[in-house]
Scaffold this active site. Structure first.
Site, short mmCIF file in Angstrom:
data_model
loop_
_atom_site.label_atom_id
_atom_site.label_comp_id
_atom_site.label_asym_id
_atom_site.label_seq_id
_atom_site.Cartn_x
_atom_site.Cartn_y
_atom_site.Cartn_z
N CYS A 1 0.82 -1.21 0.00
CA CYS A 1 0.00 0.00 0.00
C CYS A 1 0.86 1.25 0.00
CB CYS A 1 -0.87 -0.05 1.25
SG CYS A 1 -1.75 1.46 1.54
N ARG B 1 -12.95 0.72 -5.96
CA ARG B 1 -12.52 0.64 -4.57
C ARG B 1 -11.75 1.89 -4.16
NH1 ARG B 1 -10.28 -4.87 -2.46
NH2 ARG B 1 -9.08 -4.33 -0.64
P1 IMP Z 1 -1.07 -6.87 3.89
O1 IMP Z 1 -1.65 -8.02 4.65
O2 IMP Z 1 -0.16 -6.02 4.73
O3 IMP Z 1 -0.40 -7.29 2.63
O4 IMP Z 1 -2.30 -5.91 3.53
C1 IMP Z 1 -3.46 -6.36 2.87
C2 IMP Z 1 -4.51 -5.27 2.92
O5 IMP Z 1 -4.05 -4.10 2.23
C3 IMP Z 1 -5.81 -5.59 2.21
O6 IMP Z 1 -6.67 -6.38 2.98
C4 IMP Z 1 -6.40 -4.21 1.92
O7 IMP Z 1 -7.10 -3.68 3.03
C5 IMP Z 1 -5.16 -3.37 1.72
N1 IMP Z 1 -4.90 -3.11 0.29
C6 IMP Z 1 -5.05 -3.95 -0.75
N2 IMP Z 1 -4.63 -3.38 -1.89
C7 IMP Z 1 -4.23 -2.14 -1.57
C8 IMP Z 1 -3.71 -1.04 -2.32
O8 IMP Z 1 -3.48 -1.12 -3.53
N3 IMP Z 1 -3.46 0.10 -1.63
C9 IMP Z 1 -3.70 0.21 -0.30
N4 IMP Z 1 -4.13 -0.81 0.47
C10 IMP Z 1 -4.42 -1.95 -0.17
#
Ligand code: IMP
Length: 521
Positions: free
Chosen positions: A344, A439
């Site tokens: 993100c 989204r």
């Molecule tokens: P991770 O577990 O740290 O990889 O985060 C996953 C979460 O990041 C997802 O469940 C979303 O809430 C968020 N997310 C998914 N895609 C994006 C993006 O492109 N930008 C910002 N947040 C994202």
């Protein structure tokens, strides 16, 4: 700060959530900024319970959810999550019809009774059956044979599905109806698994039982391997997450779709969710980057009116007002997280978002008041983060942790001898072009002109099966609970005491001053 006269020194330094976060209200804290204090324990980690209730009618046996991202959760991931007691949210970067089929695949996975088994017609050739197995990559080769009215004619056994018989017709090769073991739905009774288990014990060497109605129409198939697996599951500590009909639970993400005039397309949203409900979806997630917004609120309201009992997840938010708003609109569980995700860039691009522990605490205050649950979404990289998140939230949502698993969509790529899988943000340009633009408040067509992506495309090292990854994470969560003397998640939330960690304390927390030979995993 010195201990006050009557308080215990521990209480001064290791504070409960309310006093700790109030004392740190001027700074955003995330997982690595804090640590949990240990407490007297008479609980062994292996005896801790991890079940969690997200909404009336939605209970999980472990508090873990795989993210609704197109490189994380499709039916294979959702099946693996549910079999382990958690939940998968199937993403929406695919045609709506395809998402419905993905939900069906989860709902009809390895249950005692396969309600719609693959059937073969009597005039097909064995060669056709072999081609079908090859094309669909079936892992089995025994099929019921039915006529065009669905009446059972016999069973085509795997022993005859061989290239040497390719030119023979199925009708010549099948085991005839009178020699095939069947049972009626009525005879199966209230506990079909126990009944089928008894049947297989009584019928040496028979591994398949066909279910028919009084007119001999085929209504299902029970296999001995499924029955054995389910019987074993009943003895496991963390049972699969199932619905009232013993099917695996499954969630699906929906977007706040707009029509050509930029208005919320209520009709399309309702049609889509009706389809999901018909397929047996257990929860829908209205997933956007900014949940405290009119579009998300209106979508939740429309769904709540149309489906009064359907559990609804909505988000994402990082404020108490955001939780209150979505709860008032009818959401049962609110996703908390803006900017913590591993892929993100929201905080860099938009300059907004709140470090996760502070966001969770603030949101938990509103959640308690509104009697909704919160889900810690994003930024989790290790089991210790999950323990910290669960001191405030009812479950965690993870993307990156599962993206390298065998069950995640996408192929393995080899780079310099190492194996990786693609993992991309749903706000990356590539994902938005495939459909997730809504989204992030953009039109799909916007993705071809200048819009600010809020996510990156990345690689995750391949990490084996979800079973393995979850086993390690669950072990860590149970250790954390043992250290706090918490027998279950309710007690973990009640008992947690926090303290901030200095940069030197963070260095101290990871392996240091050694040459690492093997990682902890
Ligand atoms: P991770 O577990 O740290 O990889 O985060 C996953 C979460 O990041 C997802 O469940 C979303 O809430 C968020 N997310 C998914 N895609 C994006 C993006 O492109 N930008 C910002 N947040 C994202």
């Amino acid at each position: 700060m010195a201990a006050t006269r009557n308080s215990h020194p521990d209480d001064t330094f290791y504070q409960k959530a309310d006093s700790f976060f109030a004392a740190n209200s001027k700074i955003g804290l995330t997982y690595d900024d804090i640590t949990l204090a240990t407490l007297y324990s008479d609980i062994l980690p292996r005896n801790t319970q991890l079940d969690t209730t997200l909404a009336g009618g939605l209970q999980l046996n472990i508090p873990a959810i795989s993210a609704d991202m197109d490189t994380v959760t499709e039916s294979r991931m959702a099946i693996a999550m549910a079999l382990n007691g958690g939940l998968g949210l199937i993403h929406y970067n695919m045609p709506e019809r395809e998402q419905l089929s993905q939900v069906s695949r989860v709902k009809y996975h390895v249950q005692g009774l396969i309600q719609d088994p693959i059937k073969i017609a009597p005039d097909q050739l064995i060669g056709d059956v072999l081609a079908l197995i090859e094309e669909k990559k079936f892992g089995f080769s025994t099929f019921p044979v039915v006529n065009e009215k669905g009446t059972l004619l016999g069973l085509l056994s795997g022993h005859v599905v061989k290239p040497r018989y390719a030119t023979k017709k199925v009708i010549e090769a099948l085991t005839p109806r009178k020699a095939v073991h069947t049972i009626t739905k009525k005879e199966l009774g209230k506990d079909p698994i126990a009944r089928a288990d008894k049947f297989f014990t009584e019928h040496l060497g028979i591994h398949k039982l066909l279910v028919v109605d009084d007119a001999d129409h085929l209504h299902g198939l029970i296999t001995m391997s499924d029955v054995e697996r389910i019987t074993l599951e009943r003895k496991a500590q963390f049972k699969p997450a199932r619905d009232a009909s013993f099917r695996l639970v499954c969630g699906a993400a929906v977007s706040a779709t707009r029509n050509a005039f930029g208005e919320l397309d209520k009709k399309r949203i309702l049609e889509h969710v009706s389809g999901l409900v018909e397929r047996g979806v257990d929860v829908v997630a209205v997933s956007t980057a900014h949940g405290h917004s009119q579009g998300v609120g209106d979508t939740v309201k429309v769904l709540r009116d149309a489906f009064p009992k359907l559990p609804i997840i909505a988000g994402n938010v990082t404020s108490a007002a955001g939780v209150e708003y979505l709860a008032d609109c009818g959401a049962n569980a609110i996703k908390v997280g803006q900017g913590p995700g591993s892929i993100c860039t929201t905080r860099i691009v938009a300059g907004v978002g709140i470090p996760q522990m502070t966001a969770l605490y603030v949101c938990s205050l509103a959640a308690k008041k509104k009697k909704v649950s919160i889900l810690a979404d994003g930024g989790i990289t290790k089991s210790g983060d999950i323990v910290k998140a669960l001191t405030l939230a009812q479950a965690v949502i993870c993307g990156g942790i599962f993206a390298g698993c065998t069950e995640a969509p996408g192929d393995v790529v080899e780079i310099s001898g190492k194996m990786y899988k693609h993992y991309r943000g749903m706000g990356s340009l590539a994902a938005m072009k495939s459909g997730s633009a809504a989204r992030y408040g953009h039109e799909k067509a916007d993705a071809t002109r200048k819009v600010a992506a809020e996510g990156i495309e990345a690689l995750k090292e391949v990490c084996g099966s979800v079973d393995r990854v979850l086993a390690t994470l669950i072990g860590g969560i149970q250790s954390g609970m043992g250290y706090l003397g918490a027998k279950d998640l309710v007690s973990l939330r009640a008992k947690a005491r926090y303290i901030r960690v200095s940069p030197a304390g963070q260095r101290e927390a990871a392996p240091h001053d050694v040459v690492e030979l093997k990682t902890g995993n």
